[in-house]
Structures are given as C-alpha cells and as structure tokens.
Motif scaffolding. Structure first.
Motif, PDB file in Angstrom:
ATOM      1  N   PHE A  51      41.963   9.334  88.592  1.00  0.00           N
ATOM      2  CA  PHE A  51      42.924   8.768  88.133  1.00  0.00           C
ATOM      3  C   PHE A  51      42.816   8.035  87.163  1.00  0.00           C
ATOM      4  N   PHE A  52      41.678   7.458  86.768  1.00  0.00           N
ATOM      5  CA  PHE A  52      41.412   6.509  85.432  1.00  0.00           C
ATOM      6  C   PHE A  52      41.051   7.150  84.411  1.00  0.00           C
ATOM      7  N   LEU A  53      40.862   8.466  84.091  1.00  0.00           N
ATOM      8  CA  LEU A  53      40.538   9.694  83.424  1.00  0.00           C
ATOM      9  C   LEU A  53      41.539  10.411  82.824  1.00  0.00           C
ATOM     10  N   TYR A  54      42.155  10.574  84.044  1.00  0.00           N
ATOM     11  CA  TYR A  54      44.095  11.104  83.642  1.00  0.00           C
ATOM     12  C   TYR A  54      44.844   9.826  83.091  1.00  0.00           C
ATOM     13  N   GLN A  55      43.959   8.678  83.013  1.00  0.00           N
ATOM     14  CA  GLN A  55      45.054   7.581  82.370  1.00  0.00           C
ATOM     15  C   GLN A  55      44.864   7.316  81.049  1.00  0.00           C
ATOM     16  N   TRP A  56      43.386   7.640  80.701  1.00  0.00           N
ATOM     17  CA  TRP A  56      42.403   7.888  79.296  1.00  0.00           C
ATOM     18  C   TRP A  56      43.386   8.642  78.733  1.00  0.00           C
ATOM     19  N   SER A  57      43.473   9.893  79.031  1.00  0.00           N
ATOM     20  CA  SER A  57      44.016  10.745  78.852  1.00  0.00           C
ATOM     21  C   SER A  57      45.697  10.833  78.486  1.00  0.00           C
ATOM     22  N   CYS A  58      45.944  10.399  78.978  1.00  0.00           N
ATOM     23  CA  CYS A  58      47.636   9.485  78.806  1.00  0.00           C
ATOM     24  C   CYS A  58      47.641   8.928  77.527  1.00  0.00           C
ATOM     25  N   PHE A  59      46.494   7.723  77.654  1.00  0.00           N
ATOM     26  CA  PHE A  59      46.653   6.793  76.669  1.00  0.00           C
ATOM     27  C   PHE A  59      46.142   7.247  74.777  1.00  0.00           C
ATOM     28  N   ALA A  60      45.489   8.882  75.014  1.00  0.00           N
ATOM     29  CA  ALA A  60      44.681   9.105  74.596  1.00  0.00           C
ATOM     30  C   ALA A  60      45.762   9.814  73.341  1.00  0.00           C
ATOM     31  N   SER A  61      46.618  10.224  74.212  1.00  0.00           N
ATOM     32  CA  SER A  61      47.928  11.299  73.828  1.00  0.00           C
ATOM     33  C   SER A  61      49.260  10.509  73.730  1.00  0.00           C
ATOM     34  N   ARG A  62      48.791   8.742  73.937  1.00  0.00           N
ATOM     35  CA  ARG A  62      50.566   7.663  73.979  1.00  0.00           C
ATOM     36  C   ARG A  62      51.659   8.951  74.168  1.00  0.00           C
ATOM     37  N   SER A  63      51.271   9.048  75.527  1.00  0.00           N
ATOM     38  CA  SER A  63      51.980   9.415  76.613  1.00  0.00           C
ATOM     39  C   SER A  63      52.280   8.854  78.075  1.00  0.00           C
ATOM     40  N   LEU A  64      53.394   8.533  78.618  1.00  0.00           N
ATOM     41  CA  LEU A  64      53.645   7.861  79.541  1.00  0.00           C
ATOM     42  C   LEU A  64      52.706   8.693  81.275  1.00  0.00           C
ATOM     43  N   VAL A 117      50.090  16.228  75.524  1.00  0.00           N
ATOM     44  CA  VAL A 117      50.479  17.405  76.235  1.00  0.00           C
ATOM     45  C   VAL A 117      52.079  18.129  76.702  1.00  0.00           C
ATOM     46  N   ASP A 118      52.196  18.163  75.823  1.00  0.00           N
ATOM     47  CA  ASP A 118      53.558  19.395  75.893  1.00  0.00           C
ATOM     48  C   ASP A 118      52.691  20.543  76.903  1.00  0.00           C
ATOM     49  N   PHE A 119      53.197  20.567  77.796  1.00  0.00           N
ATOM     50  CA  PHE A 119      52.586  22.062  78.088  1.00  0.00           C
ATOM     51  C   PHE A 119      53.343  23.705  77.809  1.00  0.00           C
ATOM     52  N   SER A 120      54.587  23.186  76.887  1.00  0.00           N
ATOM     53  CA  SER A 120      54.735  24.691  76.214  1.00  0.00           C
ATOM     54  C   SER A 120      54.279  24.792  75.151  1.00  0.00           C
ATOM     55  N   LYS A 121      53.008  24.096  74.483  1.00  0.00           N
ATOM     56  CA  LYS A 121      52.522  24.351  73.311  1.00  0.00           C
ATOM     57  C   LYS A 121      51.310  24.263  73.016  1.00  0.00           C
ATOM     58  N   THR A 122      50.036  23.711  74.568  1.00  0.00           N
ATOM     59  CA  THR A 122      49.010  23.203  74.711  1.00  0.00           C
ATOM     60  C   THR A 122      48.629  24.531  76.078  1.00  0.00           C
ATOM     61  N   VAL A 123      49.516  25.273  76.842  1.00  0.00           N
ATOM     62  CA  VAL A 123      49.369  26.006  77.510  1.00  0.00           C
ATOM     63  C   VAL A 123      49.672  27.425  77.603  1.00  0.00           C
ATOM     64  N   GLU A 124      51.282  27.336  77.374  1.00  0.00           N
ATOM     65  CA  GLU A 124      52.174  28.695  78.263  1.00  0.00           C
ATOM     66  C   GLU A 124      51.859  29.927  76.493  1.00  0.00           C
ATOM     67  N   THR A 168      48.372  17.137  83.552  1.00  0.00           N
ATOM     68  CA  THR A 168      47.516  17.389  84.108  1.00  0.00           C
ATOM     69  C   THR A 168      47.402  16.054  85.036  1.00  0.00           C
ATOM     70  N   ALA A 169      48.185  15.194  85.514  1.00  0.00           N
ATOM     71  CA  ALA A 169      48.030  14.962  87.096  1.00  0.00           C
ATOM     72  C   ALA A 169      47.694  14.956  88.082  1.00  0.00           C
ATOM     73  N   ALA A 170      48.490  16.067  87.805  1.00  0.00           N
ATOM     74  CA  ALA A 170      48.362  17.489  89.416  1.00  0.00           C
ATOM     75  C   ALA A 170      46.863  17.151  90.130  1.00  0.00           C
ATOM     76  N   GLY A 171      45.669  17.511  89.324  1.00  0.00           N
ATOM     77  CA  GLY A 171      44.192  17.734  89.789  1.00  0.00           C
ATOM     78  C   GLY A 171      44.151  16.094  90.442  1.00  0.00           C
TER      79      GLY A 171
END
Length: 367
Positions: free
Chosen positions: A275-288, A14-21, A292-295
């Motif tokens: 919202f739960f799809l977003y939460q799913w991605s947070c859980f999968a990446s061990r992030s609070l 979920v690191d924007f600087s590594k996964t998007v930029e 990706t919450a923007a959508g």
C-alpha cells in the motif's frame, strides 16, 4: 522514446489513457515479434528495450501463470505460486530497473524501490524456507481442506483461474506502481527527501515483519527461545521452557509481543508494504489516487479471505482462540493494552441438572 509515453506534466504519469492504452497493441504483437527473434531477424535486447516495460512485465506474468498451471496439474501440487511469492514482485521491480538502465532513463527512484524489495524478498524467502515451503511435495494445508469440500472439477477451474493465473498477475500488479515512479523520473530524476522517507517506512515495515516472524519462530533451529521451539520442547520432554508458562504452551498459539496487539502483525505489515509503495507512486506523480491501486487493493481482499479461512481452522483446533479473537484485532490493534487471557469461569450447575443426576443414580441402584 517510443516505448514510453510523451508526457507534458508530472500528473500525467497516472493517466491510463496516456501511459497504458497506447501501448496495448505491443502486447498483441509480442508473440509475432518473439517469433522474429527466434528466426534471428531481431535481437532480444532490441525487442526488450523497444517494448513498453509495463507491457513486457504483464506478458511475463501471463507466461508464468501458464507455467504454474502446468506444474500444478502435473504434480497435483497447488502451491507452485507460493514458492515464487517472495521472489516475483522483486523480479518485476528489477525488470523496470533493468529496462530503465538499458533505455538510458533515470532510475534512482526505481533503485530505491528495488532496495527495499530485495530486503523484503530475502526475509520472506528465508521464512518460507525454514517452514519447509521448498521441501519436495510441500503444499499449503488449506488447499487440501478446500479440496475436501468442493467437487474435483470446481477445484481444477479454481486452479486454472485464481491459483495459477490471477495470483501470478497479482504479484506483477504489486510492482506496477514502480512504473509510475519510472515515468516520474522524466520530471524529477533525483531522489527527494520524500523518497527517502518512503524508503525508510518500507524498511521499517520489513523490520516489523521480521520481528513478528522471530517472535513466532526463531531463526536458530532446535532452540526454545521462540514459541514454536518451546512447544516442541514441551512435547518432547514434558518440560516448560524457560520464559514460558505451561498455560501458554498448552494454549497452542502465540499471544506475546506484537501478537498481543494484532492477531497477524506480519500480515498487517505485508499489506502495508505494498500500500505504501502505491502511495509513494501517488506522491511522486502528485496524485491522490491512480489505477495502480488495483494490485494492493486486491491483495487486501485476498488477505481478508485467506486469513478468515486460516482462523476458521485455528479456532476449531484451539479452544482459547475465540477469546483471543474477541479481544485482539485481526490486523489493526484495537487496544493499547496487550492481550490477557480471560479468567477461568467456574462451571455453573443448575438445580435441574442436579435433580436429573440424582434421579439417574436412583434408577441405577434399583437395577
């Protein structure tokens, strides 16, 4: 692999600087690369796999925004995005899934997301179809109302920005958490019990939407088993359908079942799904939390505005709707008990009003 970031920990998904930029230059060079494909110097499949899937998905949403804009202006019909609303999030998830398979990346988590999304699309597409959304010339009635209150050029700007492009990008943004799921498979390629739990929640929310839709509109046309069918039956024959009272029919809107606890149970489930799809991605990446919450966040804001407008129109059409609003939550239930109509209050006539009426009668007699 060049098209995916080199990550050393699950949390970096979920690191924007590594996964998007690092992949933004691919967006800028994509038109030139497509030109190479058209010239026959590069294959489309090779370009597809060599391009980061987040970038190519975003480019598709921009392109579709332009298509929606042209179609809306040519046809003077501004529900072009509406016709694809039930299809595009699943299309983008399928895009992530296809890319993973072509690139040889584990895709089980993406497969699970695609499963619930496909069922979601089938349900919503069918519901939109049976309401006449795909009929030629069909348009969201709210656009016509908005056009009556804003200058013509303002509405065109609104179409060029929000209706065509922003909504198109939003539908892509709803699927973007799947990009995080895709990245997480580098570290956990197999499904876990948590993945199955999230999938079950998503399917449960889709089922909730289905129940809400069925309570409002039964899938069998020309029946009186649903509320809309009962209303049509009453208008055509002057008879109250079995299972309903005349008061319910004359009220004009449904307050039974899930609708007795929430004014828009289908909308509540719709927002929860993404919202739960977003939460799913947070859980999968061990992030609070993650970018990706923007959508889903924008979707919640959109529902707040569109539902406010819908209810403004509805309350002006049905006198009892304000009482319904005061007792039932818009999305989240505010009571464990279902909605009950307020007892009719007798009209109180003030003595001053009686005196005024008597005076008017005496004047009429003198005339």
């Amino acid at each position: 692999m060049v098209a995916l970031p080199a990550l050393s920990a699950l949390e970096e998904c979920v690191d924007f600087s590594k996964t998007v930029e690092p992949f933004l230059p691919q967006l800028y060079s994509l038109p030139e690369n497509l030109g190479q494909v058209l010239a026959g110097r590069q294959s489309l499949s090779a370009l597809y796999v060599e391009t980061n899937p987040l970038i190519s998905g975003f480019a598709i949403s921009i392109f579709l925004g332009a298509v929606f804009l042209v179609a809306a202006e040519v046809n003077r019909n501004y529900s072009q995005v509406d016709r694809f609303w039930s299809l595009l999030p699943t299309f983008y998830i399928a895009h992530f899934d296809l890319w993973a398979r072509l690139a040889g990346v584990p895709s089980k988590r993406v497969d699970a997301a695609l499963l619930f999304s496909t069922i979601w699309s089938i349900r919503l597409t069918f519901n939109y179809w049976r309401k006449g959304g795909y009929n030629i010339g069909s348009e969201d009635y709210r656009w016509e109302i908005i056009r009556q209150y804003v200058p013509k050029f303002v509405f065109h700007v609104f179409n060029w920005t929000f209706i065509s492009f922003i909504q198109s990008i939003l539908l892509y943004a709803l699927a973007v958490p799947v990009y995080t799921l895709l990245l997480s498979t580098q570290f956990e390629p197999n499904l876990t019990s948590a993945d199955f739990a999230y999938l079950a929640v998503e399917l449960g929310l889709v089922l909730t939407e289905w129940f809400a839709d069925q309570q409002q509109w039964d899938c069998i046309a020309n029946t009186t088993s649903d509320y809309h069918g009962a209303k049509d039956h009453f208008k055509a024959h002057g008879k109250v359908a079995q299972g309903y009272t005349q008061k319910e029919i004359e009220r004009g809107f449904i307050t039974r079942g899930l609708w007795g606890y929430s004014r828009h149970p289908n909308f509540a489930a719709e927002q929860s799904i993404w919202f739960f799809l977003y939460q799913w991605s947070c859980f999968a990446s061990r992030s609070l939390y993650s970018w990706t919450a923007a959508g889903p966040s924008f979707l919640v804001m959109l529902f707040q505005g569109s539902t406010w407008l819908t209810e403004l129109i509805t309350s002006g059409k049905y006198p009892d709707y304000r009482d319904y609003q005061s007792k039932v939550g818009m999305f989240v239930p505010t009571s464990l008990s279902p909605y009950k109509t307020s007892a009719a209050q007798p009209k109180v006539i003030r003595t001053s009003e009686l005196a005024k009426k008597l005076e008017q009668k005496q004047k009429q007699k003198q005339k």
